[in-house]
Design an enzyme around this catalytic site. Sequence first.
Site, PDB file in Angstrom:
ATOM      1  N   HIS A 123     -23.077 -76.421   6.525  1.00 41.99           N
ATOM      2  CA  HIS A 123     -23.488 -77.587   7.034  1.00 41.99           C
ATOM      3  C   HIS A 123     -23.271 -78.567   5.626  1.00 41.99           C
ATOM      4  CE1 HIS A 123     -26.509 -81.358   7.138  1.00 41.99           C
ATOM      5  NE2 HIS A 123     -25.094 -82.117   7.817  1.00 41.99           N
ATOM      6  N   SER A 124     -22.759 -79.726   5.257  1.00 41.01           N
ATOM      7  CA  SER A 124     -22.160 -80.609   4.903  1.00 41.01           C
ATOM      8  C   SER A 124     -21.279 -79.838   3.878  1.00 41.01           C
ATOM      9  CB  SER A 124     -23.160 -81.505   4.564  1.00 41.01           C
ATOM     10  OG  SER A 124     -22.786 -82.309   3.086  1.00 41.01           O
ATOM     11  N   TYR A 125     -22.353 -79.281   1.858  1.00 44.07           N
ATOM     12  CA  TYR A 125     -21.745 -78.920   1.748  1.00 44.07           C
ATOM     13  C   TYR A 125     -21.290 -77.767   1.172  1.00 44.07           C
ATOM     14  CZ  TYR A 125     -22.675 -75.609  -2.457  1.00 44.07           C
ATOM     15  OH  TYR A 125     -23.870 -74.502  -3.369  1.00 44.07           O
TER      16      TYR A 125
END
Length: 243
Positions: free
Chosen positions: A76-78
């Site tokens: 997720h994300s980063y």
Amino acid sequence: MANFVLVHGAWHGGWCWRDVVAPLARAGHRVFAPTLTGVGERAHLLSRQITLETHIADVMGVIEAEELSQVVLAVHSYAGMIGTAVADRMGERLAHLVYVDAVVPRPGESWSSTHASATREARLAAARANPTFSFPPPDPAVFGLAAEAHAWVARRQTPHPGGTYEAPLAFDVQCVSRVPRTFIDCTTPPLATIDVIRQRVRDPRFWDGHWARGAHLVELATGHDPMISAPEALVDVLLGCSG
């Protein structure tokens, strides 16, 4: 039975996958949702020494220690930075790499590379002002969360290690592209720092054309934290990536 490894993004912890872990486990799969060093329940380990390589080692360590193969790795994300590194270094252990509204870097880029200069400067200034070289979490409203979900995330978010922000990642796009990949674009509301990535994964020239080989795009009409705001829809996508 599939082996799922779910890796949270910045400011979060393994806790954020609560409503995804349970239904995957009920479906008969093994599920691991590690918390990266320095955040969540491991916030007591926050320090200047934490780097992107620390977090890559966290995830590779789970795969090694649990002797996992045919892993569906959801990042997720980063954590898209982490998932890309794992696919490069131990792609033979992965069955699918799922970028959940996540960073998809070019070789040599850092997490910060696709951010606006104002965002980079603000995060680095905040990190420098903190003895642990970390930057504070945003208001969960930017993730499209409201009411109880907003309060739940606000209570649990922790500062993120600044040493992960500008660290470049070297990898072989041909190696990573051998792993089947899905990008989940969370569109409602879209998070501004993912805008560049949204464009990339729709560009047939990305990774010199290697991205399009074996990659799929899924849109979810929810915010940046679908594991919290739309867990049922996310579970459906993950199950579809398991075989």
